[in-house]
Design an enzyme around this catalytic site. Structure first.
Site, short mmCIF file in Angstrom:
data_model
loop_
_atom_site.label_atom_id
_atom_site.label_comp_id
_atom_site.label_asym_id
_atom_site.label_seq_id
_atom_site.Cartn_x
_atom_site.Cartn_y
_atom_site.Cartn_z
N THR A 150 0.81 -1.22 0.00
CA THR A 150 0.00 0.00 0.00
C THR A 150 0.85 1.27 0.00
O THR A 150 1.87 1.34 0.67
CB THR A 150 -0.91 -0.01 1.24
OG1 THR A 150 -1.65 -1.23 1.24
CG2 THR A 150 -1.86 1.16 1.24
N GLY A 189 2.75 -2.98 8.16
CA GLY A 189 3.17 -3.32 9.52
C GLY A 189 4.61 -3.80 9.51
O GLY A 189 5.00 -4.55 8.62
N GLU A 433 -6.64 -6.60 3.90
CA GLU A 433 -6.95 -7.77 3.07
C GLU A 433 -8.16 -7.49 2.16
O GLU A 433 -8.93 -8.38 1.85
CB GLU A 433 -7.22 -9.02 3.92
CG GLU A 433 -6.01 -9.58 4.61
CD GLU A 433 -5.01 -10.20 3.64
OE1 GLU A 433 -5.42 -10.71 2.59
OE2 GLU A 433 -3.81 -10.14 3.95
C1 LIG Z 1 -4.25 -1.75 10.49
C2 LIG Z 1 -3.83 -1.80 9.06
C3 LIG Z 1 -2.76 -2.59 8.68
C4 LIG Z 1 -2.34 -2.62 7.36
N1 LIG Z 1 -1.23 -3.37 7.03
C5 LIG Z 1 -0.74 -3.31 5.76
C6 LIG Z 1 0.45 -4.00 5.41
O1 LIG Z 1 1.08 -4.66 6.24
N2 LIG Z 1 0.92 -3.90 4.14
C7 LIG Z 1 0.27 -3.16 3.19
O2 LIG Z 1 0.73 -3.10 2.06
N3 LIG Z 1 -0.89 -2.48 3.49
C8 LIG Z 1 -1.39 -2.54 4.75
N4 LIG Z 1 -2.55 -1.86 5.07
C9 LIG Z 1 -3.25 -1.09 4.05
C10 LIG Z 1 -4.53 -1.77 3.59
O3 LIG Z 1 -4.21 -2.87 2.79
C11 LIG Z 1 -5.40 -0.76 2.83
O4 LIG Z 1 -5.78 0.24 3.76
C12 LIG Z 1 -6.63 -1.42 2.23
O5 LIG Z 1 -6.25 -2.18 1.12
C13 LIG Z 1 -7.71 -0.42 1.82
O6 LIG Z 1 -7.22 0.44 0.87
P1 LIG Z 1 -7.24 2.02 1.07
O7 LIG Z 1 -6.82 2.33 2.45
O8 LIG Z 1 -6.49 2.59 -0.05
O9 LIG Z 1 -8.76 2.43 0.95
P2 LIG Z 1 -9.43 3.09 -0.32
O10 LIG Z 1 -9.39 2.13 -1.44
O11 LIG Z 1 -8.88 4.43 -0.55
O12 LIG Z 1 -10.94 3.20 0.18
C14 LIG Z 1 -11.53 4.43 0.55
C15 LIG Z 1 -13.03 4.33 0.29
O13 LIG Z 1 -13.25 4.22 -1.12
C16 LIG Z 1 -14.07 3.10 -1.42
N5 LIG Z 1 -13.60 2.51 -2.67
C17 LIG Z 1 -12.32 2.29 -3.06
N6 LIG Z 1 -12.28 1.71 -4.26
C18 LIG Z 1 -13.57 1.55 -4.64
C19 LIG Z 1 -14.18 0.99 -5.81
N7 LIG Z 1 -13.44 0.52 -6.80
N8 LIG Z 1 -15.53 0.97 -5.84
C20 LIG Z 1 -16.26 1.47 -4.84
N9 LIG Z 1 -15.73 2.01 -3.74
C21 LIG Z 1 -14.39 2.04 -3.64
C22 LIG Z 1 -13.88 2.15 -0.25
O14 LIG Z 1 -15.01 1.34 -0.09
C23 LIG Z 1 -13.67 3.10 0.91
O15 LIG Z 1 -14.93 3.45 1.43
C24 LIG Z 1 -3.00 -1.85 6.39
C25 LIG Z 1 -4.11 -1.07 6.75
C26 LIG Z 1 -4.51 -1.03 8.08
C27 LIG Z 1 -5.69 -0.18 8.45
#
Ligand SMILES: Cc1cc2nc3c(=O)[nH]c(=O)nc-3n(C[C@H](O)[C@H](O)[C@H](O)COP(=O)(O)OP(=O)(O)OC[C@H]3O[C@@H](n4cnc5c(N)ncnc54)[C@H](O)[C@@H]3O)c2cc1C
Ligand SMILES: Cc1cc2nc3c(=O)[nH]c(=O)nc-3n(C[C@H](O)[C@H](O)[C@H](O)COP(=O)(O)OP(=O)(O)OC[C@H]3O[C@@H](n4cnc5c(N)ncnc54)[C@H](O)[C@@H]3O)c2cc1C
Ligand SMILES: [Ca+2]
Lengths: 669, 669
Positions: A150, A189, A433
Site C-alpha cells: 500500500t 506493519g 486484506e
Molecule cells: C491496520 C492496518 C494494517 C495494514 N497493514 C498493511 C500492510 O502490512 N501492508 C500493506 O501493504 N498495506 C497494509 N494496510 C493497508 C490496507 O491494505 C489498505 O488500507 C486497504 O487495502 C484499503 O485500501 P485504502 O486504504 O487505499 O482504501 P481506499 O481504497 O482508498 O478506500 C476508501 C473508500 O473508497 C471506497 N472505494 C475504493 N475503491 C472503490 C471501488 N473501486 N468501488 C467502490 N468504492 C471504492 C472504499 O469502499 C472506501 O470506502 C494496512 C491497513 C490497516 C488499516
C-alpha cells in the site's frame, strides 16, 4: 484507595453464585461442545497447553495493557516477539505452537507480517533459488520482513501503485524510486521500527516500458545498527485507533539499487539483457488466498465469540431495573428480551461463522488436492464467495463487538471491560486484506456471471445452484413450525439471493443495452450489487451451518446448534423483511412467523447462553476483562483494576491550591 | 524522516485543486447556509470570535493530542480549565463565551460536570438559602463540583441506589455510608482528581424508615491540600475507551457526616426533629431535562457533521479504483454511488438532526413561558419524545461517525484522520443521560398511552396526531414525483409509526387480558416497543425538518435543504421497507419508487456535498484531521503529522543487535 478504609466495603460476590446457577441449567455438555468447536479433544488439549505457557510467562503478560502508552507498548511487543522466537527456537516448539502463542499474546506485533505475509509471499512468488536464499534467514529471524504494498495514495487499486523499479542493464540491477508524495509506502506493519527487509510492490520499468506492478525484496535497515540504508526514508506513521503494539510504517526510495535476482521471479522474469517474460495464467495463488480468508472468517467468529462471552456473562450477573427477577431481586439484564435480541443473535452469529470458517478451510484442503489433479472447477465459486464472506463476516463482527460493548452500559466504556481493546484490535479487519465494499463487489461480479450462465442453461456449482431456480417462487411453509425448519429458512435466504442477483443482472443488462458504458452502469448499481453479495453470503453461512449440524452425532449438541442456526437464519430474514415481501417470496403472515421464530428461539437459547459462551473456552487472561471473568465476580474485578490504575498514584500534584485560594475559604466548609 | 532525503518527495497538492473545483460547483451560498444554521450572522460572528481566541491560545491547543498519554492528558485538561477560568473571570467574558470556549477546546474535562450538572442541580433542587450559599462558591471556582449518582451496581435504575444518608437527630446531621461494594459511586466525572465537592444521591433513612433516594451536597476533598476528607474513599476508575482528559471516579463513604442543610431541600425537607415532608408533584424539572436533551440532539447533529466534513472532503480528493473519473484520472471515491449511499445519507441526517435540535430548543423556550402560565398541555409529549430522540439521534450519530471512519479506508484508522478521537469522544452519549434502550422504552410508554387516548376518542397533541388516523390506510402517491414530496414521505413515516404503536398496544392489551402480568408483558414486547419509539422519532425528525424548510426564504437554500430532507426521509423508509410492505401502506411499486428516490437524490446532492459540509463551518483546529483539512491537502497533512510522531524519535533502541546476530550475517546482504 487507602487500605485502612477498605474494611467497610464488604465485597458482594453474588456474581459467582449467579453464574453457577446459569451453568447448572445448561442443556448440553460444555466440554463436548468445546471439543466439537476445536476439532477434537486433542486439539483442545494443544490449545490449553500453549495457553498455560503464555499465561505463566512473565514476559508475555498483558495484565497492565490498559495502562501502557504507545512507545512502551511497542517496546514490550518487541520483547514478546523475541521471547516467542527464543521459545520456538530453543524449546523446540513447532510452527503451530508458535502460531498459537501469538494467538494468546493477542496483540498486533511489529513482526506479525513477517510470518503473515513476508514469508508466504517469498514462498509463493519466489523461485526455488530465492526460496533457498531467503526463507532460512527469515525462519531463523536473522532478518525481519514486512509486506510493503500500500502507498499513501493507493490501497484498493493495486494497479495504480506509483513506486518504480527501473532495470539498469549496465549494472544488472533494479533502481527503486518513489517519484511522488503519494507513492510513499504507507501502512505496512513492521516498517515503523522492526523490519530489516520487505517485499515491496513497484512498477517494473525496462527501457521506458511500464510492465506493471511486480514484487521485489529489498533490505531497508542495516542488520548491525538497524539504521536505514542509504536512499531509504523510513519510519512509523503514528498513532492509530488502538494497535499501539504495531509499527505500521512509511517507506520511500531514493534510487535504491537491488540486484536483479531480488525480483520475485517464479512467474515473471527479467533476463540479463532486459528481456521480460510475463507470468503464465496463474491460479495457484488462489489457494493461499482462500486459506487466508478462511482464517479471517474463523477469526471473525473468534472475535465475536469473545465479545459475546464478556457481554453475556456480565448480563447474566448485572441486575438492573424495576422489574423483579425470578429470585425476587432486580432482574438480571439478560432476562430482558431486548438484551437477548442484541446479544443472543450475536452469539448465534459467532457460532454460524465458526462453521463457515471450518467449511472454507476444508475446501482449501480439497482444493490443494484438486489443483494437483488440475481440477479447477470449484475454484471460481470458492474464490468469489470467500471475498464476500470476508467482507460480510468482518463487518458484522466489528459491529457486533461494539453492540456488545454498548449493551454493557457504562461499564462497557471502561477499558477494564476488555471490549474497547477488542474492538480497536479487530476493526481494521474491515479494511485490510481488501476493503469490504470492494470485496463485496468482486463477489457480485461472480454472481452476475453465474446468473448469466444459468440463463444460458449451463450447469452451476452447488453454492450458486439457487440461481437456476425459477423466479417468482413462493415459500411453501404452511405453519410456523414449517417456517422454522433449517431447510426452509435456507431456501428462503436462497430465494432472496436469487432474486437480488437476477434483478441486478437484469438492470445491468438494461443499462448496457441502452448504451451506458460498463463502468458507469456498474457504478450506478453498486448499492444493489453489495446487497446481492450480502444476500448470497448470508445464505452460504446458513447452508454451511446446517450442513455441519447434520454431521453432529450428540443430540444435545445438535439440538442447541439447531436453535442457534435457526436464530441466525431467522434474524437475517427479520432484518431485511422488505426484500422478501417485495419479491413476494414470503406472505405477510409468513413474515410474522419469522419474527415469532426469532422471539421464541431467543427464549430457547437463553438458558444455555452462559454455557454456550463457556464452550468457547477463552481463558480469563485472554479476555482481560473484569466483566467477562469466568467466575462472575465482576464488581470485585472492576474495583481491583481501578485500584491498580497508575493515575491514582501520580495525579495528586495536578491540583494546586492556587485554584482554590481565590476566596480564602476555610479548608473544610 | 531525515531532512536530507526529502527533496525528492515532490508534494502533490492535487487535493487543493479538487476541492476548489467542488466548491465552484455549489448551487447555493455557503455563507448564507452557515448563518441559517447558526441562527443569524451575529451568531456566526460570535462563534468565530471565540474560535479564534481558542485557536491562538497556547494553553488551549490540541495539536499534539494524538501523542499524549492519559496522565499528561489529564494534567493538561486541568491547565486548560484553569486558563478558561482565568479568561472568563479576568477578561470578563460572559457565560456563553465560556460555553463556546469549552466547545472549541473539545475535550471532556475533569470540570465538565461542574458546569454541566453540579451547578444546575443546586440551581433546580436547592432552596434559596442553599443557592445563595453554594452557587457563588461554584461560580468563582472556589469549589469544584461533581455529580455523583451512579453506583458500581446501579445506573439506569436510580431507585435501586444503595448509598445511605441516615439522619442523626442528636447532632442534626446526615451520616453517609456505602454499605456494600456495589454501592460505591462509580463513573461520576470530576471525582477522579478534580472535585472538592459533589452532589450525591443516597437513600434518606430516618428512624429506620427508608424515604428513597434524595440529593445531598458533600465535600470530598480538602480545599488546601486536596487530600480526601476523613471517611472518604475516592479515586479514578481507570482508563476508558478514549476520554483520557476526563477523571471519572469512584467514591465511598465511611460514616461521613454532613449538616442537615446539605440535603437539597427545595422539594423534600427534613425538619430539625426528623419530620420528613415529601416533594409535591413536580414537573418543573422537565423543562431542564428538555433543554439538556435538545442540547444532546443538537450535539448529535454537530458530531455527525464533523464526521461528514472529514469523510466527504477526503472522499472528494481520494482517487481510487480502475474506473476513470471525469478528468480522466482515477475516479474520486465520492463518485461511487456506494460511497454516496454511505456518506450523503449521513450528511442529510446531520442536517435533519440540526433542525430537530432547534425545534426542541424552541419548545423549551415556549415551555418556560407556558409553565409560568401553568399550561402544561404539550409537556408530556415533548418530554416523552425527547427521550426517544436522545436515544435515536445518539445511536445513529455514533454509528454514523464509525461508518464515516470506515469509509475513509486505511487512513480512517489513523488518529490523524481525527475520526477515532471523534468516535470515542462521542460514543458514551449512547449511555449517559439515560441508556438508549431504557429511554426508547420510556417513549414507547407514552406512545401507548396516547394510542389508548386516541382509541377513547380523546384529542392528541400535534406530534402524535397520526395515532388517530384510521388503520389500514394506504399511500396515495400515484407516481415517483408524488412519492418524493416531503408531505407524502412524512405521512408515510407517520403511517408506519401509527401501525407500530397500534400493533404493540394491541399485543400488550392481549397479553394483559390473558393474565400475564404487566412487567412480563412489557418485557415480552421490548423489541417491538423500541421499534415503535424509533418509528415515532424518525417521523418527528422529518416533520421538524420539513417545517423548518417551510420558513426558509432563500430558494437556493430551501432547494438543497429539501433534497436533504427527502433523502433522509426516503432513506429511513428504504432501511425498513419490510414494515411498510407488511402493513400494506406501500405497494411493491411504491417501495421501488422510494429506492429510486434515494438513488436519484444522492445524485442531486453530490455536487453540493463539499459545500454542504463547508457550511458547518468547523475550523481545522477543531476537526484536528489530516483528511478533513479545509484546503484538501490531505497527503501533505498525513506526512507532516507522521513526521511529528514522537515514536520516530524514541524507538531506535528497542531493536538490538542480539536479535540479528544469530547467524553472523553481514550487515548488508
Ligand atoms: C491496520 C492496518 C494494517 C495494514 N497493514 C498493511 C500492510 O502490512 N501492508 C500493506 O501493504 N498495506 C497494509 N494496510 C493497508 C490496507 O491494505 C489498505 O488500507 C486497504 O487495502 C484499503 O485500501 P485504502 O486504504 O487505499 O482504501 P481506499 O481504497 O482508498 O478506500 C476508501 C473508500 O473508497 C471506497 N472505494 C475504493 N475503491 C472503490 C471501488 N473501486 N468501488 C467502490 N468504492 C471504492 C472504499 O469502499 C472506501 O470506502 C494496512 C491497513 C490497516 C488499516
Ligand atoms: C463517560 C461516562 C460518563 C458518566 N458520567 C457520570 C456522572 O458524571 N455522574 C453519574 O452519576 N454517572 C455518570 N455516568 C454513568 C451513567 O449515567 C450510566 O452509565 C448510565 O446511566 C447507564 O447506566 P448503567 O451503566 O448502569 O447501565 P445498565 O443500566 O446496567 O445497562 C446495562 C444493559 O442493561 C440494559 N437495561 C438496563 N435496564 C433495563 C431495563 N429496565 N429494560 C431493558 N433493558 C435494560 C441496558 O439497555 C444495557 O444494555 C457516566 C457514564 C459514562 C459512560
Ligand atoms: Ca452499526
Amino acid at each position: 484507595m487507602a487500605a485502612s478504609k477498605e474494611g467497610f466495603l464488604e465485597a458482594k460476590h453474588e456474581g459467582v453464585a449467579l453464574l453457577a446457577r446459569e451453568r447448572a441449567a445448561a442443556s448440553f455438555n460444555v466440554r463436548a461442545m468445546t471439543h466439537l468447536l476445536d476439532g477434537g479433544e486433542e486439539a483442545t488439549a494443544e490449545k490449553e497447553r500453549v495457553a498455560a505457557m503464555v499465561e505463566e510467562h512473565a514476559v508475555l503478560q498483558a495484565s497492565d495493557r490498559y495502562f501502557v502508552g504507545r512507545q512502551e507498548s511497542l517496546a514490550r511487543a518487541m520483547q514478546k516477539f523475541k521471547e516467542i522466537v527464543r521459545l520456538t527456537l530453543a524449546a523446540g516448539l513447532d510452527r503451530e505452537d508458535g502460531v498459537r502463542m501469538y494467538y494468546y499474546v493477542n496483540e498486533p506485533m511489529p513482526t506479525s507480517l513477517h510470518h503473515g505475509m513476508f514469508i508466504p509471499t517469498i514462498q509463493s512468488q519466489g523461485t526455488d533459488e530465492q526460496r533457498a536464499e531467503w526463507l532460512p534467514l527469515a525462519a531463523m529471524f536473522s532478518i525481519i520482513g514486512a509486506y510493503a504494498q500500500t502507498e499513501l495514495g493507493h490501497g484498493s487499486n493495486v494497479r495504480g501503485l506509483e513506486t518504480t523499479a527501473t532495470f539498469d542493464v549496465e549494472t544488472d540491477e533494479f533502481v527503486l524510486n518513489s517519484p511522488t508524495l503519494t507513492s510513499m509506502k504507507w501502512w505496512p506493519g513492521g516498517l515503523g521500527v522492526a523490519a530489516t527487509h520487505c517485499v515491496t510492490h513497484a512498477r517494473l520499468m525496462i527501457d521506458g516500458t511500464d510492465y506493471g506492478v511486480h514484487t521485489f525484496i529489498v533490505q531497508v535497515r542495516d542488520l548491525e545498527d538497524h539504521t536505514p540504508l542509504p536512499g531509504i526514508v523510513i519510519g512509523d506513521i503514528g498513532p492509530k485507533f488502538g494497535w499501539n503494539t504495531a509499527d505500521n510504517g512509511y517507506l520511500a526510495f531514493d534510487s535504491v539499487r537491488i540486484p536483479r535476482n531480488q525480483l520475485l521471479a517464479r512467474y515473471a522474469t527479467v533476463a540479463r539483457d532486459g528481456t521480460y517474460t510475463k507470468p503464465p495464467h496463474e491460479k495457484i495463488g488462489y489457494g493461499t488466498m482462500i486459506r487466508i480468508r478462511s482464517m479471517i472468517v474463523a477469526g471473525a467468529s473468534d472475535a465475536l465469540a469473545r465479545a459475546c462471552t464478556i457481554a453475556i456473562r456480565y448480563s447474566a450477573v448485572r441486575r438492573q431495573g424495576t422489574t423483579r427477577g425470578r429470585d425476587g431481586g432486580e432482574m438480571v439484564v439478560l432476562d430482558y428480551t431486548m438484551q437477548q435480541h442484541r446479544l443472543l443473535i450475536l452469539l448465534a452469529t459467532a457460532y454460524a461463522f465458526h462453521f463457515t470458517g471450518e467449511y472454507m478451510m476444508e475446501l482449501y484442503r480439497r482444493l490443494q488436492a484438486d489443483l494437483e489433479d488440475n481440477d479447477l472447477s470449484v475454484l471460481p465459486e470458492v474464490h468469489a464467495t470467500s471475498a464476500g464472506l470476508k467482507s460480510m463476516t468482518t463487518t458484522v463482527t466489528a459491529d457486533g463487538i461494539e453492540e456488545a460493548r454498548r449493551a454493557c452500559g457504562g461499564h462497557g466504556f471502561s477499558q477494564f471491560s476488555g471490549l474497547p481493546y477488542l474492538y480497536t484490535w479487530y476493526v481494521p479487519a474491515v479494511t485490510y486484506e481488501g476493503d469490504n465494499v470492494v470485496l463485496a463487489l468482486q463477489t457480485a461480479r461472480y454472481l452476475i456471471k453465474s446468473c448469466r450462465q444459468a440463463a444460458d442453461g449451463k450447469p452451476l456449482s452447488a453454492g450458486v445452484a439457487y440461481l437456476s431456480a425459477r423466479p417468482g417462487a413462493t415459500c411453501a411453509a404452511a405453519n410456523p413450525a414449517d417456517m422454522g425448519r433449517l431447510d426452509v429458512l435456507a431456501a428462503t435466504l436462497a430465494a432472496r439471493a436469487g432474486e437480488a442477483v437476477r434483478a441486478v443482472t437484469g438492470r445491468l443488462d438494461a443499462l448496457l443495452a441502452s448504451g451506458v458504458d460498463y463502468d458507469e452502469a456498474w457504478n450506478h448499481l453498486m448499492v444493489e450489487l453489495c446487497a446481492a453479495s450480502r444476500a448470497h453470503c448470508e445464505y452460504s453461512v446458513v447452508r454451511n451451518f446446517a450442513a455441519a449440524i447434520a454431521t453432529v452425532e450428540c443430540p444435545d449438541l445438535a439440538g442447541i446448534l439447531t436453535a442457534l442456526c435457526r436464530l441466525y437464519a431467522a434474524s437475517r430474514i427479520e432484518a431485511d423483511l422488505g426484500s422478501f415481501l417485495a419479491q413476494g417470496y414470503l406472505s405477510k403472515g409468513q413474515s410474522q412467523w419469522v419474527k415469532d421464530i426469532v422471539h421464541a428461539t431467543l427464549a430457547v437459547i437463553r438458558p444455555d447462553a452462559v454455557a454456550l459462551v463457556d464452550a468457547f473456552n477463552f481463558p480469563d487472561f485472554l479476555l482481560n476483562s473484569a466483566l467477562g471473568r469466568k467466575d462472575g465476580d465482576v464488581y470485585v474485578g472492576l474495583v481491583e483494576a481501578a485500584r491498580s490504575a497508575p493515575v491514582n498514584e501520580h495525579l495528586r500534584p495536578i491540583i494546586d491550591k492556587s485554584l482554590f485560594s481565590n476566596l480564602h475559604i476555610p479548608s473544610r466548609l
